[in-house]
Design an enzyme around this catalytic site. Structure first.
Site, PDB file in Angstrom:
ATOM      1  CG  ASP A   1      -9.761   7.500   7.012  1.00  0.00           C
ATOM      2  OD1 ASP A   1      -8.711   7.468   6.338  1.00  0.00           O
ATOM      3  OD2 ASP A   1      -9.777   7.662   8.248  1.00  0.00           O
TER       4      ASP A   1
ATOM      5  CE  LYS B   1      -3.211   2.591   3.037  1.00  0.00           C
ATOM      6  NZ  LYS B   1      -4.089   2.545   4.236  1.00  0.00           N
TER       7      LYS B   1
ATOM      8  CG  ASP C   1      -5.385   7.900   4.914  1.00  0.00           C
ATOM      9  OD1 ASP C   1      -6.308   8.562   4.388  1.00  0.00           O
ATOM     10  OD2 ASP C   1      -5.573   6.860   5.574  1.00  0.00           O
TER      11      ASP C   1
ATOM     12  NE  ARG D   1     -10.796  -1.058   4.028  1.00  0.00           N
ATOM     13  CZ  ARG D   1     -11.336  -1.320   5.221  1.00  0.00           C
ATOM     14  NH1 ARG D   1     -12.555  -1.840   5.303  1.00  0.00           N
ATOM     15  NH2 ARG D   1     -10.666  -1.079   6.318  1.00  0.00           N
TER      16      ARG D   1
ATOM     17  CG  ASP E   1      -1.842   5.108   4.928  1.00  0.00           C
ATOM     18  OD1 ASP E   1      -1.703   4.046   5.554  1.00  0.00           O
ATOM     19  OD2 ASP E   1      -2.936   5.496   4.468  1.00  0.00           O
TER      20      ASP E   1
ATOM     21  CE  LYS F   1      -6.358   8.538   8.392  1.00  0.00           C
ATOM     22  NZ  LYS F   1      -7.077   7.463   9.071  1.00  0.00           N
TER      23      LYS F   1
HETATM   24  N1  BES Z   1      -4.132   4.426   6.946  1.00  0.00           N
HETATM   25  C1  BES Z   1      -5.245   4.142   7.779  1.00  0.00           C
HETATM   26  C2  BES Z   1      -4.940   3.133   8.864  1.00  0.00           C
HETATM   27  C3  BES Z   1      -3.955   3.553   9.903  1.00  0.00           C
HETATM   28  C4  BES Z   1      -4.367   4.174  11.053  1.00  0.00           C
HETATM   29  C5  BES Z   1      -2.605   3.262   9.749  1.00  0.00           C
HETATM   30  C6  BES Z   1      -3.444   4.519  12.028  1.00  0.00           C
HETATM   31  C7  BES Z   1      -1.697   3.624  10.724  1.00  0.00           C
HETATM   32  C8  BES Z   1      -2.110   4.235  11.860  1.00  0.00           C
HETATM   33  C9  BES Z   1      -6.389   3.597   6.937  1.00  0.00           C
HETATM   34  O1  BES Z   1      -6.473   4.082   5.643  1.00  0.00           O
HETATM   35  C10 BES Z   1      -7.668   3.968   7.601  1.00  0.00           C
HETATM   36  O2  BES Z   1      -7.934   5.128   7.714  1.00  0.00           O
HETATM   37  N2  BES Z   1      -8.434   2.981   8.002  1.00  0.00           N
HETATM   38  C11 BES Z   1      -9.691   3.197   8.623  1.00  0.00           C
HETATM   39  C12 BES Z   1     -10.679   2.196   8.079  1.00  0.00           C
HETATM   40  C13 BES Z   1     -12.097   2.443   8.465  1.00  0.00           C
HETATM   41  C14 BES Z   1     -12.586   3.761   7.908  1.00  0.00           C
HETATM   42  C15 BES Z   1     -12.954   1.312   7.977  1.00  0.00           C
HETATM   43  C16 BES Z   1      -9.502   3.004  10.124  1.00  0.00           C
HETATM   44  O3  BES Z   1      -8.687   2.191  10.533  1.00  0.00           O
HETATM   45  O4  BES Z   1     -10.151   3.728  10.885  1.00  0.00           O
HETATM   46 ZN    ZN Z   2      -4.724   4.714   4.853  1.00  0.00          ZN
HETATM   47 MN    MN Z   3      -7.555   5.949   5.572  1.00  0.00          MN
END
Ligand code: BES
Ligand code: ZN
Ligand code: MN
Length: 488
Positions: A336, A254, A259, A340, A277, A266
């Site tokens: 967010d 990825k 992000d 995926r 990220d 966020k």
């Molecule tokens: N890049 C983030 C995940 C992440 C969070 C990596 C903290 C490292 C530290 C990812 O893209 C994300 O935002 N995931 C969301 C998914 C949700 C919206 C289903 C999450 O984990 O909240």
């Molecule tokens: Zn992310």
């Molecule tokens: Mn995200």
């Protein structure tokens, strides 16, 4: 850091001198000092304990750091790396440019780990950005040379290998730490070109036009908020004498350069470090870079989708429905959950294009995985027990730990769309099993291909570094994947 092999540590070096608990010290010159220190309970050679000797032992360099290793029968890679990493991190107070090391027999099998720990510990995260006095100070404290005293051919080879790996991991840390105005898509184009030149891998970089032709609607959807074009970067490493008909091994990472969360923005406290990220993509590029140096004789392909996830008048909106490369449609319930999306196109493309023997993806995919496992373990998911177990075992050998996580039909159920085939985030029970549902979404795009997914949201970045790490990027992933390939 560089390596030198000698019979005697140079005079100006700081010698790290490992000592086991209750050991009669090998060197007559410090036997007496050690007995005295033990008696006074100043230094008992407990694991990780250090004691700095200045001009105390005639037979040793003026600067010698005793390093306690506890009881030899209890040692493992993790403790060895922590102990030596911790010792090297102390050296800026003494005489850092050259560090020397004399290894007792029991430690010979850890030579590679020790050099890795030393080089990883001597990493300086802010060196690319500091100027003036601050930069000068960093340079003064930099460990430039690591001398291994009295090493035979085999040990020298292990040390060299450790150095090559650790130096690559340190550079990877620089890439992951780099903010989005430094580590742009163009920056990674250049890195990929360098790696292609270095390794002979064939480089393909698909950009907007090609991605449109291929109907990579998910990657393009995430990219719409960014002023820079998305990339799908492919490094195809095919060393001489490999059979082109043999199915390749494919690694997908990825590469979200920043992000922000997109319109599901966020909040403060979650957005600041989101340059991290891209840790998965950066690890995949670094893995390919190391293949010839590790003498791996297989066709291995690295695939990395790169884009930012931003807001703006063109950016992806919740409720949009995207058509992915695979043909499956996805409704956007949360902008967010972008990782995926970009991976869905990359994985489906890899399966379709390369018909891999197996597929491993590595991604900072979910905050939920970090909540579940913290920053020491990556989540390990997949559809093939054997592949997963091999990865897990390799992780244990290099202190990059992976923990098997469940992937259940129920998780897949939650990712079904109301209008479209799939949705990119659960609604209603979104706080439950987030890491597994992320993995379940990815699984929709690998078909029957053997596949494992490493969620490195936790260990890819840390506020609580191990002794051979630093705050920020850890470089997690390369060492476990390299070891896995070596043992295959
Ligand atoms: N890049 C983030 C995940 C992440 C969070 C990596 C903290 C490292 C530290 C990812 O893209 C994300 O935002 N995931 C969301 C998914 C949700 C919206 C289903 C999450 O984990 O909240
Ligand atoms: Zn992310
Ligand atoms: Mn995200």
């Amino acid at each position: 850091m560089k390596l030198r092999f000698t019979n005697k540590p140079s005079k100006t070096a700081l010698l790290i001198y490992p000592v086991f608990e209750k050991e009669a010290v090998r060197d007559a010159g410090i036997k007496k000092i050690f007995a005295q220190l033990t008696k006074e309970k100043e230094f008992e050679a407990k694991l990780g304990q250090t004691f700095f000797l200045f001009e105390k032992a005639k037979s040793l360099p003026a600067h010698t750091l005793l390093l306690g290793l506890g009881k030899p029968e209890k040692l493992n890679v993790s403790e060895i790396m922590s102990a030596f990493g911790g010792a090297v991190k102390q050296t800026p107070h003494h005489r850092p440019h050259t560090i020397a090391i004399i290894l007792p027999l029991q430690l010979h099998k850890y030579m590679q780990d020790i050099v890795e720990a030393a080089a990883l510990a001597s990493y300086q995260p802010s060196a690319p950005y500091k100027t003036g006095k601050a930069l000068k100070k960093l340079k003064e404290q930099q460990v430039e040379m690591f001398e291994v005293v009295g090493a035979d051919k085999k040990i020298q080879q292990a040390a060299r290998k450790g150095l090559v790996i650790a130096n690559a991991v340190n550079e990877l840390r620089d890439w992951v730490n780099a903010p989005p105005n430094f580590a742009t898509a163009k920056f990674f184009d250049e890195k990929a070109e360098e790696i292609a030149k270095e390794t002979g891998a064939k480089l393909t970089i698909l950009r907007k036009k090609e991605l449109e032709k291929l109907n990579m609607g998910a990657l393009l959807g995430v990219n719409r908020g960014s002023p820079d074009e998305a990339r799908l970067t492919i490094l195809d490493y095919m060393p001489a004498n490999t059979d082109p008909k043999e199915p390749p091994l494919v690694f997908v990472g990825k590469g979200i350069l920043f992000d922000s969360g997109g319109y599901n923005l966020k909040p403060r406290g979650y957005i600041e470090d989101m340059q991290l990220d891209k840790a998965g993509a950066a690890a995949v590029l670094t893995l390919i870079r190391l293949l010839p140096k590790l003498n791996i004789k297989r066709r291995i392909i690295g695939v990395a989708p790169f884009t930012e996830n931003l807001i703006g008048k063109h950016a992806l909106k919740p409720s949009e429905i995207l058509k992915t490369y695979s043909g499956k449609t996805v409704e956007i319930t949360n902008t967010d959950a972008e990782g995926r999306l970009v991976l869905s196109d990359a994985l489906a493309y890899a399966v379709d294009q390369f018909k891999p023997k197996f597929l491993v993806d590595i991604a900072t995919l979910t905050g939920a995985c970090m909540v579940a496992l913290g920053d020491r373990y990556a989540g390990l998911f997949g559809n093939d027990k054997d592949l997963m177990e091999k990865l897990r075992a390799a992780g244990e050998e290099v202190d990059e730990l992976l923990w098997p996580m469940p992937l259940h039909k129920n998780h897949s159920e939650k990712m079904k769309g109301v209008y479209a085939d799939l949705r990119n985030a659960d609604l209603g029970s979104e706080r439950n099993a987030g890491a597994s549902k992320g993995a379940a979404f990815l699984q929709e795009f690998v078909g029957k291909t053997k596949w494992a997914h490493l969620d490195i949201a936790g260990p890819g970045w840390t506020e609580d570094p191990k002794k051979y790490e630093h705050k920020g990027a850890t470089g997690f992933g390369v060492r476990v994947l390299a070891r896995f390939l070596e043992k295959l």
